[in-house]
Design an enzyme around this catalytic site. Structure first.
Site: not given
Ligand code: F6R
Length: 636
Positions: A161-163
């Site tokens: 879950n990237e930025p």
């Protein structure tokens, strides 16, 4: 484990346990997993574990395997769901998370194959959505996740879950962040080979677990952990949403905890014992906050920044400033091997013996050159007896393209001289013609890549004026038999370093990796070297031997931490860069640090200039660049 006061944790919005090292942390986490499994077993119930991959949980899995083999911890009632998988990698791919989990855990315990779940990296694009819904359903059907193990990426990701990932995000396909892909570049031998997408559980999915344990080790995680633990809850740092979870704990080591307020500026969280190192830290901190040189700090500067207790302890700003100014001044030396025939009472290195035996360890080629290229050059120029040991060949990080270039060069030589060059060349070229970019290398290709790095390294050493007869490769077995993030050390590794100590009998040892991720090459080499030293203590050379830590590309030493600062002239800095350029096979593989997305040589130049600039701002002389070192305390 430290047991801090309530005040000490006041800035922390996630319960955080800080351990002396990852081994201790892992034992603690494994014990809680073991208790959970056994409790459920006695109730004849299953336990559902959420699992992570990457370097962080490797030691945890080793400890779980140990508990299984030695203490009979059963896995028959365990159901597992992994967080994520690279999209496009088949399960048998060496870098797939399927393969990782099999090799690191599942093959060694009695978990039932039907109880193991990972996202399918090969699911057809048109079926991804359905697959993800189904993955969530299967978690629910299993009763939900009892305990979720997490690592954290330097972007603040949990799972992938990237930025930008919201708190309600669910299992889905995501694009990997550039920083994440760069961090994986060495595993895949080049950023271009790192998959662009992955399937990951969402932040919302993760937060539904009944308990969460986030693990993190090493300097490189310190910055993002502070933001996740002490900062606001925001989409730009998905790990910050763990603050919402009623039963989430961070288990981290000292190095990863360094940026938390209770360690970075402990005087802000409660009373402190003013030890010399803390005093220096506080003075340098006030000076940098106020952008003032140390000698210009006033009583009120301390008072207004919460440091009255320091003034009370040390008398006045005037005396305090002078003391720290002198301390900093005394770290600076152009004589890293000691200055012969001079008073050394205020110098970091003793004058005698004038010619020292110096042993320098480079975990992989390029590490020591980055950390201390200029200093190496000085040590040689000052006539010390310097042995430079590359602990591993670094062959794991040579992209196929570089092997192609080398083969083609050798082919030119063969054609020009029409000499017989071994069949090897043809078979290597054939392998490179057929293999996919990230297939595993044959032993022959890996060895060839090792030669490329050795050739680059030797050429680089010549630039620094080193005696090539004293540049050794010891090729520690852990590296030759392993992969990045999955190395295992054995006694054979320590024996080789013990052998080196016996022959060199050094007055000075230079190394790196004290705060590195313990499963990284530098982290492993540090531990192996220190373990070998601990076993050499009774030897005559050991008592007077100084250990110096050069900075890694992960993290530069901060002004207050430096015990020896070796200034570089403009010409010396140019020479160092010239040396670094020789490691050309390492282009495009350097993890980004802070906001520096340059190649390792640019990062090294920037870091050395920044250290000089920091010293200058504190009121020291203005140098072009500085290489900084910390002394390892080796006395018991
Ligand atoms: C792995 C995962 C990632 C990693 C993170 C840290 O399944 O989901 O979030 O935990 O990228 O990676 P390492 O541990 O290699 O530093």
């Amino acid at each position: 484990m430290d047991s801090p006061s309530v005040e000490a944790e006041q800035f922390e919005r996630i319960k955080t346990s800080v351990f002396r090292n990852s081994d201790e942390a892992v034992r603690d986490v494994a014990a809680s997993i073991s208790n959970l499994i056994r409790r459920r077993q006695s109730e004849r119930k299953n336990v559902v574990l959420g699992l992570a991959t990457g370097s962080t949980p490797v030691k945890l899995y080793q400890e779980l395997i140990r508990l299984h083999l030695q203490e009979g911890l059963p896995f028959a009632n365990v159901i597992s769901f992994n967080l994520d998988e690279y999209y496009g990698l088949p399960p048998e791919h060496p870098e797939s998370y399927h393969r990782f989990m099999a090799v690191q855990l599942f093959q060694h315990v009695n978990i039932l194959p039907e109880n193991v779940h990972l996202p399918d990296g090969m699911v057809d694009r048109s079926k991804v959505f359905e697959f993800c819904l189904n993955y969530e359903r299967r978690i629910r059907d299993a009763g939900g996740i009892d305990l979720q193990i997490l690592g954290i990426g330097r972007t603040g990701h949990i799972g992938f879950n990237e930025p930008g990932s919201g708190i309600d995000s669910r299992t889905r396909m995501v694009a990997l962040d550039r920083i994440t892909r760069r961090d994986a570049a060495r595993d895949f031998r080049g950023e271009a080979n790192v998959p662009e997408h992955a399937i990951t559980m969402g932040v919302g999915t993760i937060l539904e677990a009944r308990e969460i344990q986030l693990l993190a080790w090493g300097d490189s995680k310190a910055g993002i952990l502070r933001i996740a633990i002490e900062g606001e809850q925001v989409d730009s740092v998905p790990a910050s949403y763990l603050q919402r979870h009623p039963n989430c704990t961070c288990a981290i080591d000292n190095a990863a905890a360094a940026a938390l307020t209770r360690f970075k500026t402990p005087w802000r969280v409660g009373p402190v014992a003013w030890e010399p190192s803390l005093i220096r830290k506080a003075v340098v901190w006030v000076a940098s906050e106020l952008k003032k040189p140390v000698l210009r700090l006033r009583d009120e500067d301390y008072a207004e920044n919460g440091l009255t207790s320091l003034l009370v302890e040390t008398g006045s700003a005037y005396r305090l400033n002078l003391r720290i100014f002198n301390e900093l001044q005394h770290t600076i030396t152009g004589w890293p091997g000691g200055k012969p025939n001079s008073d050394d009472s205020n110098r970091p290195v003793p004058a005698e013996p004038a010619q020292k035996r110096v042993l320098v360890f480079g975990p992989e080629p390029l590490d020591a050159e980055i950390g201390m290229g200029g200093t190496l050059n000085r040590l040689v120029n000052h006539g010390h007896d310097l042995t430079f040991v590359y602990v591993t060949s670094g062959n794991l990080s040579v992209p196929d393209n570089e092997a192609r270039v080398a083969i083609s060069l050798l082919n030119e030589i063969r054609l020009a001289q029409s000499e017989q060059i071994p069949k090897l060349l043809e078979s290597l070229a054939a392998e490179l013609g057929t293999k996919a970019a990230y297939d595993e290398d044959s032993a022959a290709l890996r060895q060839f890549k090792g030669l490329i790095r050795k050739a680059e390294a030797r050429a680089a050493c010549q630039i620094l004026g080193l005696d090539l007869n004293k540049v050794d490769f010891v090729d520690l077995p852990f590296y030759e038999t392993g992969r990045y993030r999955q190395f295992q050390t054995t006694e054979a590794d320590t024996q080789r370093i013990l052998g080196l100590f016996k022959t060199v009998r050094p007055h000075q040892v230079y190394l790196t990796g004290s705060g590195a991720d313990p499963s990284s090459v530098a982290g492993i080499v540090y531990r192996v070297v220190m373990a070998a030293f601990a076993r050499s203590r009774t030897e005559d050379w050991a008592a007077g031997c100084q250990f110096w830590l050069y900075a890694s590309s992960d993290r530069a030493w901060l002004s207050h931490e430096i015990d020896m600062a070796v200034p570089l002239s403009p010409a010396e800095l140019t020479l160092k860069l010239e040396c670094l350029y020789h490691h050309r096979s390492q282009r495009n593989q350097t993890p980004f640090i802070e906001h520096d997305s340059g190649e390792s040589w640019q990062q090294a130049e920037n870091a050395n200039r920044a250290t000089a600039h920091e010293y200058d701002k504190l009121g020291m002389a203005e140098y072009e660049a500085i290489e900084a070192f910390r002394r390892v305390k080796t006395d018991r």
